[in-house]
Design a protein around this motif. Structure first.
Motif, PDB file in Angstrom:
ATOM      1  N   ALA A  22      -0.190  -5.239 -41.404  1.00  0.00           N
ATOM      2  CA  ALA A  22       0.632  -4.085 -42.334  1.00  0.00           C
ATOM      3  C   ALA A  22       0.846  -4.507 -43.262  1.00  0.00           C
ATOM      4  O   ALA A  22       2.072  -3.777 -43.924  1.00  0.00           O
ATOM      5  CB  ALA A  22       1.874  -3.552 -41.448  1.00  0.00           C
ATOM      6  N   ALA A  23       1.204  -5.890 -43.987  1.00  0.00           N
ATOM      7  CA  ALA A  23       2.005  -6.731 -44.784  1.00  0.00           C
ATOM      8  C   ALA A  23       0.992  -5.972 -45.862  1.00  0.00           C
ATOM      9  O   ALA A  23       0.992  -6.642 -47.176  1.00  0.00           O
ATOM     10  CB  ALA A  23       2.432  -8.401 -44.675  1.00  0.00           C
ATOM     11  N   LYS A  24      -0.496  -5.188 -45.770  1.00  0.00           N
ATOM     12  CA  LYS A  24      -1.350  -5.482 -46.774  1.00  0.00           C
ATOM     13  C   LYS A  24      -1.468  -4.317 -48.160  1.00  0.00           C
ATOM     14  O   LYS A  24      -0.635  -3.637 -47.251  1.00  0.00           O
ATOM     15  CB  LYS A  24      -2.717  -6.133 -46.018  1.00  0.00           C
ATOM     16  N   PRO A  25      -0.988  -4.267 -48.977  1.00  0.00           N
ATOM     17  CA  PRO A  25      -1.614  -3.031 -49.252  1.00  0.00           C
ATOM     18  C   PRO A  25      -1.630  -1.989 -48.939  1.00  0.00           C
ATOM     19  O   PRO A  25      -2.916  -1.706 -48.428  1.00  0.00           O
ATOM     20  CB  PRO A  25      -2.307  -3.279 -50.380  1.00  0.00           C
ATOM     21  N   VAL A  26      -1.174  -0.718 -49.543  1.00  0.00           N
ATOM     22  CA  VAL A  26      -1.814   0.574 -48.650  1.00  0.00           C
ATOM     23  C   VAL A  26      -2.754   0.832 -49.508  1.00  0.00           C
ATOM     24  O   VAL A  26      -3.218   0.755 -50.562  1.00  0.00           O
ATOM     25  CB  VAL A  26      -0.494   1.561 -48.591  1.00  0.00           C
ATOM     26  N   LEU A 246      -1.121   1.791 -40.036  1.00  0.00           N
ATOM     27  CA  LEU A 246      -0.876   1.626 -38.427  1.00  0.00           C
ATOM     28  C   LEU A 246      -2.717   1.724 -38.070  1.00  0.00           C
ATOM     29  O   LEU A 246      -3.000   0.959 -37.336  1.00  0.00           O
ATOM     30  CB  LEU A 246       0.207   2.923 -37.811  1.00  0.00           C
ATOM     31  N   VAL A 247      -3.219   2.285 -39.329  1.00  0.00           N
ATOM     32  CA  VAL A 247      -4.623   2.659 -38.292  1.00  0.00           C
ATOM     33  C   VAL A 247      -5.337   0.976 -38.927  1.00  0.00           C
ATOM     34  O   VAL A 247      -6.140   0.718 -38.170  1.00  0.00           O
ATOM     35  CB  VAL A 247      -5.550   3.587 -39.225  1.00  0.00           C
ATOM     36  N   GLN A 249      -3.516  -2.006 -38.961  1.00  0.00           N
ATOM     37  CA  GLN A 249      -3.626  -2.927 -37.298  1.00  0.00           C
ATOM     38  C   GLN A 249      -4.295  -2.461 -36.106  1.00  0.00           C
ATOM     39  O   GLN A 249      -4.385  -2.761 -35.473  1.00  0.00           O
ATOM     40  CB  GLN A 249      -1.876  -2.294 -37.089  1.00  0.00           C
ATOM     41  N   GLN A 250      -4.555  -1.144 -36.253  1.00  0.00           N
ATOM     42  CA  GLN A 250      -4.835  -0.327 -35.187  1.00  0.00           C
ATOM     43  C   GLN A 250      -6.659  -0.969 -34.299  1.00  0.00           C
ATOM     44  O   GLN A 250      -6.868  -1.631 -33.770  1.00  0.00           O
ATOM     45  CB  GLN A 250      -5.193   0.531 -34.322  1.00  0.00           C
ATOM     46  N   ALA A 251      -7.351  -1.277 -35.587  1.00  0.00           N
ATOM     47  CA  ALA A 251      -8.847  -1.737 -36.139  1.00  0.00           C
ATOM     48  C   ALA A 251      -8.968  -3.368 -35.251  1.00  0.00           C
ATOM     49  O   ALA A 251      -9.715  -3.969 -35.014  1.00  0.00           O
ATOM     50  CB  ALA A 251      -8.725  -1.631 -37.751  1.00  0.00           C
ATOM     51  N   VAL A 252      -7.579  -3.740 -36.187  1.00  0.00           N
ATOM     52  CA  VAL A 252      -7.722  -5.140 -35.677  1.00  0.00           C
ATOM     53  C   VAL A 252      -7.287  -5.028 -33.899  1.00  0.00           C
ATOM     54  O   VAL A 252      -7.792  -6.174 -33.618  1.00  0.00           O
ATOM     55  CB  VAL A 252      -6.308  -5.702 -36.552  1.00  0.00           C
ATOM     56  N   ALA A 253      -6.484  -4.721 -33.422  1.00  0.00           N
ATOM     57  CA  ALA A 253      -5.915  -5.116 -32.239  1.00  0.00           C
ATOM     58  C   ALA A 253      -6.947  -4.738 -31.438  1.00  0.00           C
ATOM     59  O   ALA A 253      -7.565  -4.934 -30.544  1.00  0.00           O
ATOM     60  CB  ALA A 253      -4.949  -4.080 -32.050  1.00  0.00           C
ATOM     61  N   LEU A 254      -7.981  -3.567 -31.839  1.00  0.00           N
ATOM     62  CA  LEU A 254      -8.715  -2.617 -30.904  1.00  0.00           C
ATOM     63  C   LEU A 254     -10.760  -4.096 -31.245  1.00  0.00           C
ATOM     64  O   LEU A 254     -11.238  -4.250 -30.398  1.00  0.00           O
ATOM     65  CB  LEU A 254      -9.298  -1.482 -31.403  1.00  0.00           C
ATOM     66  N   LYS A 255     -10.584  -5.192 -32.412  1.00  0.00           N
ATOM     67  CA  LYS A 255     -11.319  -6.118 -32.550  1.00  0.00           C
ATOM     68  C   LYS A 255     -10.607  -6.513 -30.942  1.00  0.00           C
ATOM     69  O   LYS A 255     -11.956  -7.908 -30.433  1.00  0.00           O
ATOM     70  CB  LYS A 255     -10.952  -6.456 -33.461  1.00  0.00           C
TER      71      LYS A 255
END
Ligand SMILES: Cc1ncc(COP(=O)(O)O)c(C=O)c1O
Length: 385
Positions: A22-26, A246-247, A249-255
């Motif tokens: 979430a800290a990465k540029p949007v 959030l999307v 972040q979700q990609a990382v969590a799904l990995k």
């Protein structure tokens, strides 16, 4: 110094790799780079839900996905069945009524699940019902419903089966397609291990036929707009600005979820929740769930003479752990220890330890250490790795 933890049944702890994302540029959302990530999330959610159906990614909390399910399937005056076992099941009734539905309620006493035979009776008596709304895991009581059996009943009925999987998905067994679930609503802040703010819907072909014929007024939550966006330029998109961070972040969590394996995750939740339950029983406390005890949380009766709200406050403010008290009519009478999402064995032991210590501080008649001992024994018995 007081280290803080969440052991509520949502929001839940978020893994560090997901937090830093979430800290990465949007990113801009109308780009192939972003849509590739959205595609990963959609594919990951299909894996988690056991479905080949489209996944709709919504910028809202879980309740938004529930309302979207109702708004797109219920016309004013339609008859629907609400199979409820607690506060979140009752939310279906409130939403359905807000959209003008005529609600037939199949309610189990809190602490129990809806019996498939009771749902069958309601379906037989109401052949004109257009939908059954129910809950996978009822977070307010710590009881789950047998959705697989419910699906065997609705598959040959006119009604679609709409399930609130907001706290259960990513924690307990669920197979959308195999179990004939027509719509599933999910929230991001629980088993999916990211912060609050995203929700998901998946809908079966049977559900999409109902959606096609729906006349209720809607705009932001119009599923047809989401369906159209899914196939834009051969890559999925969202109709409105995506909750980009959030999307991602979700990609990382799904990995992380794929690496562990969804069935291993369900097994982990089963072991951790058993450790907490047996820890509570070893202290002489009573559990609230009579049937189908949840793997998402453990609901415990507040011992006589102890103020349940003060107990939660003490565990939060003196011990640094946010658990959950009772909701609705169980306010002050039960407390709920979450073992949901990014939770490991020492979290379960810590939750039991905090409950023991806080109860002892408040004068409860318990022998300190007994709950933790039993929780550790269970994890060893379970060969928790
Ligand atoms: C089973 C269930 N349904 C619905 C909700 C509501 O979700 P939200 O608060 O994300 O709108 C929750 C949240 O705790 C839940 O556990």
């Amino acid at each position: 110094m007081r280290k803080k933890y969440i052991m509520a049944p949502g929001p839940t702890e978020v893994p560090a790799d997901v937090l830093v994302e979430a800290a990465k540029p949007v990113m801009h959302h109308r780009t192939p780079q972003y849509r590739k990530i959205l595609t990963e999330v959609i594919e990951g959610m299909k894996y988690v839900l056991g479905t080949v159906n489209n996944i709709y990614v919504i910028g809202s909390s879980g309740t938004g996905a529930m309302e979207m399910a109702v708004a797109n399937t219920v016309n004013a005056g339609d008859k629907v069945i609400v199979a409820t076992i607690g506060a979140f099941g009752d939310r279906w009734e409130l939403i359905a009524k807000a959209w003008g539905a005529n609600v037939v309620k199949v309610a189990a006493e809190w602490g129990y699940a809806v019996k498939p035979t009771e749902l069958k009776k309601a379906l037989d008596e109401n052949p004109d019902a257009v939908a059954v709304f129910t809950t996978l895991n009822e977070t307010s009581t710590g009881v789950y419903n047998d959705i697989e059996e419910f699906g065997k009943l609705t598959v040959n009925h006119k009604a679609i089966l709409v399930v609130d999987g907001i706290s259960g998905i990513g924690a307990q067994p669920f197979y959308m397609d195999k179990w004939n679930v027509d719509i599933i609503a999910v929230g991001s802040q629980k088993g999916l291990m990211i912060p609050p703010g995203l929700a998901y819907l998946a809908a079966s072909p049977k559900a999409m036929k109902v959606v096609d014929n729906n006349k209720s007024p809607k705009f932001y939550f119009d599923l047809k707009k989401y369906e159209k966006a899914m196939t834009k330029e051969k890559m999925p998109d969202t109709p409105w600005t995506s909750a980009v961070s959030l999307v991602c972040q979700q990609a990382v969590a799904l990995k992380l979820i794929r690496e562990e394996g969804i069935e291993n995750i369900w097994d982990r939740h089963k072991k951790l929740s058993r450790a907490v339950r047996e820890g509570m029983l070893a202290l002489g406390l009573k559990l609230f769930a009579v049937e189908n005890p949840a793997v998402v949380l453990c609901s415990v009766m507040v011992p006589d003479g102890i103020d349940g709200k003060a107990l939660m406050k003490k565990i939060r403010d003196d011990y640094g752990i946010s658990m959950a008290g009772g909701q609705g009519k169980m306010e002050g009478k039960i407390f709920r220890i979450g073992t949901l999402g990014y939770t490991d064995r020492f979290d379960a032991i810590m939750g039991v330890a905090a409950a023991e210590m806080a109860l002892k501080d408040m004068g409860a008649n318990i022998e300190i250490g007994k709950g933790v001992k039993r929780a550790m024994e269970v994890l060893i018995e379970e060969n928790y790795k």
